[in-house]
Design an enzyme around this catalytic site. Sequence first.
Site, PDB file in Angstrom:
ATOM      1  N   SER A  10       2.875   8.943   4.985  1.00 36.85           N
ATOM      2  CA  SER A  10       3.285   9.984   5.923  1.00 36.85           C
ATOM      3  C   SER A  10       3.652   9.452   7.300  1.00 36.85           C
ATOM      4  O   SER A  10       4.275  10.162   8.082  1.00 36.85           O
ATOM      5  CB  SER A  10       2.169  11.037   6.079  1.00 36.85           C
ATOM      6  OG  SER A  10       0.969  10.428   6.530  1.00 36.85           O
ATOM      7  N   VAL A 102       0.034  -2.744  -1.772  1.00 42.52           N
ATOM      8  CA  VAL A 102       0.147  -3.691  -0.671  1.00 42.52           C
ATOM      9  C   VAL A 102      -0.594  -3.198   0.560  1.00 42.52           C
ATOM     10  O   VAL A 102      -1.101  -4.001   1.361  1.00 42.52           O
ATOM     11  CB  VAL A 102       1.636  -3.968  -0.346  1.00 42.52           C
ATOM     12  CG1 VAL A 102       2.332  -2.713   0.187  1.00 42.52           C
ATOM     13  CG2 VAL A 102       1.779  -5.122   0.625  1.00 42.52           C
ATOM     14  N   ASP A 103      -0.703  -1.876   0.737  1.00 41.33           N
ATOM     15  CA  ASP A 103      -1.452  -1.343   1.875  1.00 41.33           C
ATOM     16  C   ASP A 103      -2.930  -1.683   1.760  1.00 41.33           C
ATOM     17  O   ASP A 103      -3.578  -2.063   2.750  1.00 41.33           O
ATOM     18  CB  ASP A 103      -1.246   0.167   1.999  1.00 41.33           C
ATOM     19  CG  ASP A 103      -1.574   0.933   0.721  1.00 41.33           C
ATOM     20  OD1 ASP A 103      -1.563   0.337  -0.383  1.00 41.33           O
ATOM     21  OD2 ASP A 103      -1.838   2.149   0.818  1.00 41.33           O
TER      22      ASP A 103
END
Length: 248
Positions: A10, A102-103
């Site tokens: 977001s 990946v976060d």
Amino acid sequence: MLIFFELGNSQLKAATILKGNYQFLGSVRHDAILSGEFIESFNLNEQNPTAVYVSSVAPSQLNAALTEVIQQHFKLYPTFLATQPSCCGIECGYEKFDQFGVDRWMAILGACSGSNKPTFIVDAGTALTVDAVIDKKHIGGFIVPGLGLMRDSLLKNTALSEQSLVLQSVQDGLLAKDTAGGVMGGTLYMLGSYLNSLLVDLELETGRKFDCIGTGGDFLSLKPVLDKPYNYVEDLTLRGMKEVIESL
């Protein structure tokens, strides 16, 4: 100058490194990507970076939009970072490491930088993720709906109206006396109890005590109902990206 962008579900966050000095620039909503306004929002108009790095869990259309603006403004192509089997002395716990977000990977690297202690990492974003690291090895984690998804699910799948959650809730005790308070407080306690119980079970199973680190847009809402002290790091993923580049 190096520029780092974290493109989440977001929000878009940014940071820079100039002459060895790291600076977190803040966050903007996805709309600022499509309009290109994020360049001005982060005060990057006059900057000439030597490289731009991106960590993204967003759809390909947003990645393409971000890439286009970066190319047009900075005249270079961004490097999209990916999960690795190991980096910065940390080993990924997923056998198929390329399936690990990946976060989450960057958050782990940011959380474990300079520490050898067992670490429990909570990222309270659109989804709420939990990961644990012991002796520099990621031992696994969980993914559950975040606060927003839980509340949206109640609106979409029950007779509750969106207006009922807009009203300001007034409480003079633990339990709610209106719909808004019932949904807000109930979902908050669900996630808080989940995290508290999980951490107790994990410490019993491993026989280790964990340092706890939190990040994500909803983490500060959760923090008051968590039993153990957490260190809140708003730019945790960006700090992980910094660790990756400095390790090269």
